[in-house]
Write a protein that holds these residues in place. Structure first.
Motif, PDB file in Angstrom:
ATOM      1  N   ILE A  10     -53.814-104.387   4.222  1.00  0.00           N
ATOM      2  CA  ILE A  10     -53.456-104.625   2.874  1.00  0.00           C
ATOM      3  C   ILE A  10     -52.034-103.862   2.858  1.00  0.00           C
ATOM      4  CG2 ILE A  10     -54.016-103.550   0.685  1.00  0.00           C
ATOM      5  CD1 ILE A  10     -56.831-103.292   1.670  1.00  0.00           C
ATOM      6  N   ILE A  11     -51.160-104.704   2.128  1.00  0.00           N
ATOM      7  CA  ILE A  11     -49.714-104.355   2.160  1.00  0.00           C
ATOM      8  C   ILE A  11     -49.400-103.894   0.779  1.00  0.00           C
ATOM      9  CG2 ILE A  11     -47.389-105.254   2.378  1.00  0.00           C
ATOM     10  CD1 ILE A  11     -48.432-107.449   4.171  1.00  0.00           C
ATOM     11  N   GLY A  12     -49.382-102.580   0.757  1.00  0.00           N
ATOM     12  CA  GLY A  12     -48.991-101.960  -0.569  1.00  0.00           C
ATOM     13  C   GLY A  12     -50.011-100.845  -0.847  1.00  0.00           C
ATOM     14  N   GLY A  13     -49.692 -99.584  -1.287  1.00  0.00           N
ATOM     15  CA  GLY A  13     -50.764 -98.577  -1.308  1.00  0.00           C
ATOM     16  C   GLY A  13     -50.789 -97.869  -2.898  1.00  0.00           C
ATOM     17  N   GLY A  14     -50.339 -98.812  -3.722  1.00  0.00           N
ATOM     18  CA  GLY A  14     -50.436 -98.385  -5.202  1.00  0.00           C
ATOM     19  C   GLY A  14     -51.813 -98.903  -5.885  1.00  0.00           C
ATOM     20  N   GLN A  15     -51.857 -98.841  -7.111  1.00  0.00           N
ATOM     21  CA  GLN A  15     -52.930 -99.344  -7.860  1.00  0.00           C
ATOM     22  C   GLN A  15     -53.676-100.543  -7.170  1.00  0.00           C
ATOM     23  OE1 GLN A  15     -50.929 -99.150 -11.151  1.00  0.00           O
ATOM     24  NE2 GLN A  15     -50.947-101.257 -11.720  1.00  0.00           N
ATOM     25  N   SER A  16     -53.006-101.647  -6.899  1.00  0.00           N
ATOM     26  CA  SER A  16     -53.589-102.900  -6.248  1.00  0.00           C
ATOM     27  C   SER A  16     -53.809-102.793  -4.963  1.00  0.00           C
ATOM     28  CB  SER A  16     -52.314-104.024  -6.359  1.00  0.00           C
ATOM     29  OG  SER A  16     -51.771-104.185  -7.862  1.00  0.00           O
ATOM     30  N   GLY A  17     -53.157-102.035  -4.101  1.00  0.00           N
ATOM     31  CA  GLY A  17     -53.611-102.006  -2.732  1.00  0.00           C
ATOM     32  C   GLY A  17     -54.967-101.019  -2.733  1.00  0.00           C
ATOM     33  N   LEU A  18     -54.900-100.050  -3.390  1.00  0.00           N
ATOM     34  CA  LEU A  18     -56.091 -99.067  -3.326  1.00  0.00           C
ATOM     35  C   LEU A  18     -57.510 -99.792  -3.806  1.00  0.00           C
ATOM     36  CD1 LEU A  18     -54.488 -95.810  -4.464  1.00  0.00           C
ATOM     37  CD2 LEU A  18     -54.997 -96.597  -2.169  1.00  0.00           C
ATOM     38  N   ALA A  19     -57.159-100.732  -4.921  1.00  0.00           N
ATOM     39  CA  ALA A  19     -58.638-101.493  -5.673  1.00  0.00           C
ATOM     40  C   ALA A  19     -58.838-102.422  -4.320  1.00  0.00           C
ATOM     41  CB  ALA A  19     -57.786-102.096  -6.688  1.00  0.00           C
ATOM     42  N   ALA A  20     -57.903-102.945  -3.726  1.00  0.00           N
ATOM     43  CA  ALA A  20     -58.263-104.149  -2.622  1.00  0.00           C
ATOM     44  C   ALA A  20     -58.870-103.398  -1.355  1.00  0.00           C
ATOM     45  CB  ALA A  20     -56.925-104.779  -2.196  1.00  0.00           C
ATOM     46  N   VAL A 335     -56.687-104.308 -12.075  1.00  0.00           N
ATOM     47  CA  VAL A 335     -56.595-104.760 -10.752  1.00  0.00           C
ATOM     48  C   VAL A 335     -58.010-104.825  -9.905  1.00  0.00           C
ATOM     49  CG1 VAL A 335     -53.988-104.059 -10.256  1.00  0.00           C
ATOM     50  CG2 VAL A 335     -55.810-102.225 -10.165  1.00  0.00           C
ATOM     51  N   SER A 336     -58.716-103.991 -10.316  1.00  0.00           N
ATOM     52  CA  SER A 336     -60.133-103.862  -9.444  1.00  0.00           C
ATOM     53  C   SER A 336     -60.949-105.098  -9.968  1.00  0.00           C
ATOM     54  CB  SER A 336     -60.756-102.730  -9.916  1.00  0.00           C
ATOM     55  OG  SER A 336     -60.169-101.565  -9.499  1.00  0.00           O
ATOM     56  N   ASP A 338     -59.899-108.080 -10.300  1.00  0.00           N
ATOM     57  CA  ASP A 338     -59.380-108.992  -9.393  1.00  0.00           C
ATOM     58  C   ASP A 338     -59.672-108.768  -7.997  1.00  0.00           C
ATOM     59  OD1 ASP A 338     -58.245-110.300 -11.882  1.00  0.00           O
ATOM     60  OD2 ASP A 338     -56.278-109.991 -11.225  1.00  0.00           O
ATOM     61  N   ALA A 339     -59.517-107.526  -7.547  1.00  0.00           N
ATOM     62  CA  ALA A 339     -59.976-107.216  -6.049  1.00  0.00           C
ATOM     63  C   ALA A 339     -61.452-107.786  -5.827  1.00  0.00           C
ATOM     64  CB  ALA A 339     -59.556-105.888  -5.791  1.00  0.00           C
ATOM     65  N   ASP A 340     -62.404-107.483  -6.727  1.00  0.00           N
ATOM     66  CA  ASP A 340     -63.779-107.783  -6.630  1.00  0.00           C
ATOM     67  C   ASP A 340     -63.966-109.335  -6.621  1.00  0.00           C
ATOM     68  OD1 ASP A 340     -64.529-105.125  -6.293  1.00  0.00           O
ATOM     69  OD2 ASP A 340     -64.994-104.830  -8.382  1.00  0.00           O
ATOM     70  N   TYR A 341     -62.879-110.118  -7.122  1.00  0.00           N
ATOM     71  CA  TYR A 341     -63.151-111.349  -7.122  1.00  0.00           C
ATOM     72  C   TYR A 341     -62.486-112.045  -5.974  1.00  0.00           C
ATOM     73  CZ  TYR A 341     -62.021-116.473  -8.226  1.00  0.00           C
ATOM     74  OH  TYR A 341     -61.884-117.645  -8.090  1.00  0.00           O
ATOM     75  N   VAL A 342     -61.271-111.706  -5.335  1.00  0.00           N
ATOM     76  CA  VAL A 342     -60.952-112.403  -4.076  1.00  0.00           C
ATOM     77  C   VAL A 342     -61.282-111.718  -2.972  1.00  0.00           C
ATOM     78  CG1 VAL A 342     -58.730-112.729  -5.474  1.00  0.00           C
ATOM     79  CG2 VAL A 342     -58.999-110.605  -4.027  1.00  0.00           C
ATOM     80  N   VAL A 343     -61.705-110.570  -2.761  1.00  0.00           N
ATOM     81  CA  VAL A 343     -62.076-109.740  -1.424  1.00  0.00           C
ATOM     82  C   VAL A 343     -63.502-110.562  -1.083  1.00  0.00           C
ATOM     83  CG1 VAL A 343     -62.856-107.722  -0.450  1.00  0.00           C
ATOM     84  CG2 VAL A 343     -60.847-107.756  -1.659  1.00  0.00           C
ATOM     85  N   PRO A 344     -64.356-110.621  -2.022  1.00  0.00           N
ATOM     86  CA  PRO A 344     -65.768-111.368  -1.408  1.00  0.00           C
ATOM     87  C   PRO A 344     -65.401-112.779  -0.724  1.00  0.00           C
ATOM     88  CG  PRO A 344     -66.093-110.547  -3.249  1.00  0.00           C
ATOM     89  CD  PRO A 344     -64.531-110.145  -3.303  1.00  0.00           C
ATOM     90  N   LEU A 345     -64.482-113.437  -1.466  1.00  0.00           N
ATOM     91  CA  LEU A 345     -63.994-114.674  -0.904  1.00  0.00           C
ATOM     92  C   LEU A 345     -63.341-114.563   0.431  1.00  0.00           C
ATOM     93  CD1 LEU A 345     -62.991-116.422  -4.323  1.00  0.00           C
ATOM     94  CD2 LEU A 345     -65.240-116.724  -2.910  1.00  0.00           C
ATOM     95  N   LEU A 346     -62.638-113.831   0.719  1.00  0.00           N
ATOM     96  CA  LEU A 346     -61.919-113.332   2.044  1.00  0.00           C
ATOM     97  C   LEU A 346     -63.037-112.912   2.876  1.00  0.00           C
ATOM     98  CD1 LEU A 346     -59.505-112.798   3.781  1.00  0.00           C
ATOM     99  CD2 LEU A 346     -59.433-110.441   2.695  1.00  0.00           C
ATOM    100  N   ALA A 347     -63.990-112.005   2.411  1.00  0.00           N
ATOM    101  CA  ALA A 347     -64.985-111.774   3.479  1.00  0.00           C
ATOM    102  C   ALA A 347     -65.787-113.006   4.004  1.00  0.00           C
ATOM    103  CB  ALA A 347     -65.998-110.744   2.699  1.00  0.00           C
ATOM    104  N   SER A 348     -66.087-113.779   3.055  1.00  0.00           N
ATOM    105  CA  SER A 348     -66.718-115.065   3.405  1.00  0.00           C
ATOM    106  C   SER A 348     -66.056-115.957   4.569  1.00  0.00           C
ATOM    107  CB  SER A 348     -67.263-115.805   2.331  1.00  0.00           C
ATOM    108  OG  SER A 348     -68.215-115.173   1.427  1.00  0.00           O
ATOM    109  N   TYR A 349     -64.704-115.888   4.311  1.00  0.00           N
ATOM    110  CA  TYR A 349     -63.891-116.515   5.346  1.00  0.00           C
ATOM    111  C   TYR A 349     -64.113-115.964   6.445  1.00  0.00           C
ATOM    112  CZ  TYR A 349     -60.127-118.525   7.696  1.00  0.00           C
ATOM    113  OH  TYR A 349     -59.259-119.021   8.654  1.00  0.00           O
ATOM    114  N   LEU A 350     -63.740-114.887   6.722  1.00  0.00           N
ATOM    115  CA  LEU A 350     -63.825-113.997   7.751  1.00  0.00           C
ATOM    116  C   LEU A 350     -64.967-113.905   8.517  1.00  0.00           C
ATOM    117  CD1 LEU A 350     -61.362-111.055   7.040  1.00  0.00           C
ATOM    118  CD2 LEU A 350     -60.869-113.133   8.129  1.00  0.00           C
ATOM    119  N   GLY A 351     -66.146-113.939   7.625  1.00  0.00           N
ATOM    120  CA  GLY A 351     -67.538-114.002   8.399  1.00  0.00           C
ATOM    121  C   GLY A 351     -67.904-115.468   8.899  1.00  0.00           C
ATOM    122  N   ASN A 352     -66.877-116.063   8.809  1.00  0.00           N
ATOM    123  CA  ASN A 352     -67.240-117.318   9.478  1.00  0.00           C
ATOM    124  C   ASN A 352     -68.251-118.496   8.627  1.00  0.00           C
ATOM    125  OD1 ASN A 352     -65.487-117.145  12.116  1.00  0.00           O
ATOM    126  ND2 ASN A 352     -67.007-116.013  13.013  1.00  0.00           N
ATOM    127  N   ALA A 353     -67.867-118.333   7.353  1.00  0.00           N
ATOM    128  CA  ALA A 353     -68.605-119.179   6.678  1.00  0.00           C
ATOM    129  C   ALA A 353     -68.488-120.590   6.999  1.00  0.00           C
ATOM    130  CB  ALA A 353     -68.479-118.755   5.149  1.00  0.00           C
TER     131      ALA A 353
END
Length: 359
Positions: A10-20, A335-336, A338-353
């Motif tokens: 995760i690039i960035g450690g402000g509110q967006s990065g911590l939410a991610a 930000v949280s 949006d993080a809760d929207y994009v990260v499950p999609l990322l996890a699905s991709y990384l889980g070899n969906a």
């Protein structure tokens, strides 16, 4: 830089990065946050000294971690920075400070992330959450090369004392422009130069802060694509102080000047006025130049994405872009979501969906 290949960087450690980071952790992946600064609080410590949130504390919290103190007060810059630092400890994720990302390239089964200290690391997935403070919007003004006064962006402004007795023109009609012009007017002669008259929006209405109505009406959640049709001009949140100051002449508003000259500005009526400082409160652009080698940006440096999901590179998502999915996308309160929207999609991709269904 030792980071396991299965990590999500995760690039960035402000509110967006911590939410991610919290969302990545909650989706069973290992987050590693890379923050260029010395604290896990993003750009907050570098904003001008008097900055306060435009939203009350009750609407400025991360999930399950209420902002301390009176919920109806407007937290200061330093309070927000401290709050985010405590939130980083609360979620217990790995944050590497003093680690500035300079470039990202495609690698085998993921990405290669390069940092300013000459090191690199591989990552299975990537969250770009670096905000915009590091990329101020600097419009080219006619005659600016001839101007011998001080020309700076509000990103480099801190406090008013050095401008005492000077003639200052603040360019911009948004919240920061008006807030800075208001405090500079205590010590300097100040004009606000804007393309259109300033549009004020009452901070409180019918006994509640505006953010109560943003939340209860659903406006906070409206998609970004709609907002361009609704928000015709920047709106300045005002308790009455700013509009009163403008009406009373504490500072004034002028139509945007036509040019800079060696010792000042040329106003639209042709009058030439000596000016010591021109302060640009002209906003910011996404701070994503490190993604240029990856080919994830358009010609203007804006990310190619749909609601925070990269449209060029599977495994790359964004958090904290302005109007990414809604009106509140790049705010502490938004930000949280949006993080809760994009990260499950990322996890699905990384889980070899894709492989699971034979693709």
């Amino acid at each position: 830089m030792s980071i396991s290949n299965d990590a999500v960087i995760i690039i960035g450690g402000g509110q967006s990065g911590l939410a991610a980071a919290r969302a990545v952790r909650d989706n069973g992946l290992r987050p590693v946050v890379l923050e260029a600064g010395s604290r896990p609080s993003g750009s907050w410590p570098r904003y001008y000294d008097s900055l306060t949130l435009f939203s009350p504390a009750r609407y400025s919290s991360m999930p399950d971690f209420p902002f301390p103190g009176d919920p109806d007060r407007y937290p200061t810059r330093n309070e927000v920075a401290d709050y985010l630092e405590r939130y980083a400890e609360h979620i217990g994720v790995e944050v590497r400070l003093h680690t500035r990302v300079t470039a990202v390239e495609a690698g085998h089964d993921g990405f290669i992330v390069h940092t300013a200290d000459g090191k690199s690391a591989r990552a299975a997935g990537l969250v770009a959450a670096s905000g915009s403070f590091g990329s101020p919007n600097l419009p080219t003004l006619p005659g600016q090369d001839d101007f011998t006064g001080e020309l700076l962006h509000v990103a480099d402004y801190r406090e008013p004392s050095k401008y005492a007795g000077k003639r200052v023109v603040v360019v911009g009609g948004g919240n920061s422009a008006v807030q800075v012009a208001y405090e500079l007017a205590e010590v300097a002669s100040v004009s606000l130069a804007t393309l259109e008259p300033v549009s004020f929006l009452p901070q409180r209405s019918r006994g509640h802060d505006l953010h109560h109505w943003l939340e209860t009406s659903g406006f906070d959640h409206l998609p970004g694509a709609w907002l361009g049709h609704i928000l015709r001009a920047p709106l300045v949140l005002d308790t009455g102080n700013y509009s009163d100051a403008l009406q009373s002449g504490r500072f004034d508003r002028q139509p945007m000047f036509t040019a800079l000259v060696s010792d000042g500005v040329v106003w639209q009526d042709g009058e030439r006025e000596k000016v010591d400082t021109v302060l640009l409160a002209t906003g910011y652009r996404p701070n994503l130049d490190y993604l240029r080698p990856l080919g994830a940006l358009d010609a203007d440096g804006r990310p190619l994405h749909v609601a925070g999901i990269s449209s060029t590179h599977p495994g790359l998502v964004y958090v904290g872009l302005e109007f990414q999915r809604s009106f509140s996308s790049n705010t502490v309160r938004g930000v949280s979501r949006d993080a809760d929207y994009v990260v499950p999609l990322l996890a699905s991709y990384l889980g070899n969906a894709p492989a699971a269904i034979g693709l």
